[in-house]
Design an enzyme around this catalytic site. Structure first.
Site, PDB file in Angstrom:
ATOM      1  N   CYS A 241       0.843  -1.188   0.000  1.00 14.80           N
ATOM      2  CA  CYS A 241       0.000   0.000   0.000  1.00 14.80           C
ATOM      3  C   CYS A 241       0.881   1.241   0.000  1.00 14.80           C
ATOM      4  O   CYS A 241       1.734   1.383  -0.859  1.00 14.80           O
ATOM      5  CB  CYS A 241      -0.980  -0.032   1.162  1.00 14.80           C
ATOM      6  SG  CYS A 241      -0.205  -0.322   2.763  1.00 14.80           S
ATOM      7  N   ARG A 242       0.685   2.129   0.969  1.00 16.66           N
ATOM      8  CA  ARG A 242       1.388   3.419   0.899  1.00 16.66           C
ATOM      9  C   ARG A 242       2.743   3.402   1.581  1.00 16.66           C
ATOM     10  O   ARG A 242       3.561   4.272   1.334  1.00 16.66           O
ATOM     11  CB  ARG A 242       0.525   4.504   1.531  1.00 16.66           C
ATOM     12  CG  ARG A 242      -0.726   4.787   0.726  1.00 16.66           C
ATOM     13  CD  ARG A 242      -1.716   5.580   1.530  1.00 16.66           C
ATOM     14  NE  ARG A 242      -2.940   5.795   0.775  1.00 16.66           N
ATOM     15  CZ  ARG A 242      -4.140   5.898   1.322  1.00 16.66           C
ATOM     16  NH1 ARG A 242      -4.284   5.774   2.634  1.00 16.66           N
ATOM     17  NH2 ARG A 242      -5.198   6.109   0.574  1.00 16.66           N
TER      18      ARG A 242
END
Lengths: 236, 236
Positions: free
Chosen positions: B182-183
């Site tokens: 993800c981030r």
DNA sequence: CAAACGATCAATTGATTCATTGAATGTCTT
DNA sequence: AAGACATTCAATGAATCAATTGATCGTTTG
């Protein structure tokens, strides 16, 4: 749902920790202290004198930096020496300064205002310096206080703290360009050295890099009190 | 001596400017906003929803970031899109996070508390992932919202936003390990994806890197809406 | 043109931070 | 043990910051 460690709690906690570092970097005086400590560790009093703050105020700022784990201390007799907690901090501080220089045009204005005011020319760049050093057309002097030179300096640089420069002008060759460096782009020692040298008829220029910049560019650094003799200036 | 621009004035001005950046980094919420903007630009409202703040508060924090020149805006219709002012900011933010992780042991504790709580194993590292991808033993999925994938993603990653994952489980192979990213390390999307996948009998692992980390390590990144079809999961 | 909507602004509150002051602590010297 | 000295602590008032609320501005859409 009540006492569990939610996504939001996690993020708040994680970014809250990061913000501890940010807060430590949010004060001009603390940044100035950090930059000094990037050069060499030193006592609270020495830092207070350099930054022009009171002892108590300096101590408190240092404790903020310590709480953020950016610096650490050791006690030597009745002196407390503060130093960087990790060389990572020095690297980070440099990239922080570079970001500031890059993003904030005001910094360039401030710098121009100070350095160009008295006819100071643009600083010499690394590559030109190396070339001229190799051609023996220039010599490099480190004008910081002695303890900072001892902690780390550019190899081959002659150690002449600014305060001694006036008395030691005879050690410098008149047929070469004298390049002075100090702590970095926000330090004024090299500028003052250049002004003094030019006032005495030397060709002189300023290197904007400090030791951390020099090191970060992949160049080697030296440590210790390299004994300075007359012939060293020839050996340059 | 009265109205001149002294050494002290110069230093105070220069470090004062640097402190503008520090102040911008001194709030957890602003750091969270910055991290989101490192993934992709977006509207104030989108940022407010992601960070759980009110619109007005989000707007004000964003303006602080803008005053520090870390982000910039453009107006699209009645939306204002905020984005990073420079990729330098993304690189800097990453080194800031790395410094925090390195210096503040509390972050590791917080992370362990959140990720190990429900039996989440340690994340998979870059090298292992690359190896398994090459051996076709694993596939990589990007579980961030679609616009972030479009802005930048790891080449070859399958785009399955977390919100769609449950419906699209049939697209995923059961004989391979599913690696979700993800981030970055403070983002919980990949964890939630892994939990969901494991609950449905998949072998799944989390990659801690975000796109900025991946890029900073010298790996390439891809942009655009790579159309996702069934056969793509085979092509992995 | 009017309504809806995204974003910003202005004003207020409480919390945090800053520099200063003077006292207190701990260590070295004699 | 006494005095000198480096540093820290504690308390103060001034300044700044964070989040909230409600009003306002500008753009789009019906």
């Amino acid at each position: 749902m009540s006492s569990s460690f939610t996504k939001r709690d996690f993020k708040d906690a994680a970014y809250g920790q990061m913000a501890r570092l940010g807060k430590a970097l949010a004060s001009p005086k603390r940044l100035e202290l950090l930059e000094l400590l990037c050069q060499a560790g030193r006592s609270v009093e020495a830092l207070a004198v350099e930054t022009g703050m009171t002892l108590a105020n300096t101590s408190q700022h240092l404790q903020v930096l310590q709480t953020a784990r950016l610096v650490e201390t050791s006690k030597n007799g009745r002196y407390v020496e503060y130093r960087l907690a990790d060389t990572l901090v020095s690297n980070f501080f440099r990239s922080f300064r570079l970001l500031a220089e890059n993003r904030l045009a005001e910094i360039e204005q401030i710098r121009r205002r100070f350095f160009n005011e008295e006819g100071e020319l643009d600083p010499i760049d690394r590559e030109t310096l190396l070339e001229r050093l190799q051609q023996r057309k220039a010599i490099l002097i480190d004008v910081r206080p002695a303890n900072e030179y001892a902690a780390a300096h550019i190899p081959g640089a002659l150690q002449i703290p600014l305060e001694q420069l006036k008395k030691r002008l005879s050690e410098l060759p008149r047929n070469k360009e004298i390049v002075a460096y100090c702590r970095g782009p926000f330090c004024v020692l090299a500028k003052e050295a250049v002004d003094l040298l030019r006032a005495h008829g030397f060709r002189a220029a300023r290197l904007e890099d400090g030791v951390p910049d020099w090191f970060a560019q992949g160049f080697p650094i030296a440590t210790g009190d390299e004994p300075v003799r007359k012939h060293v200036s020839r050996a340059q």
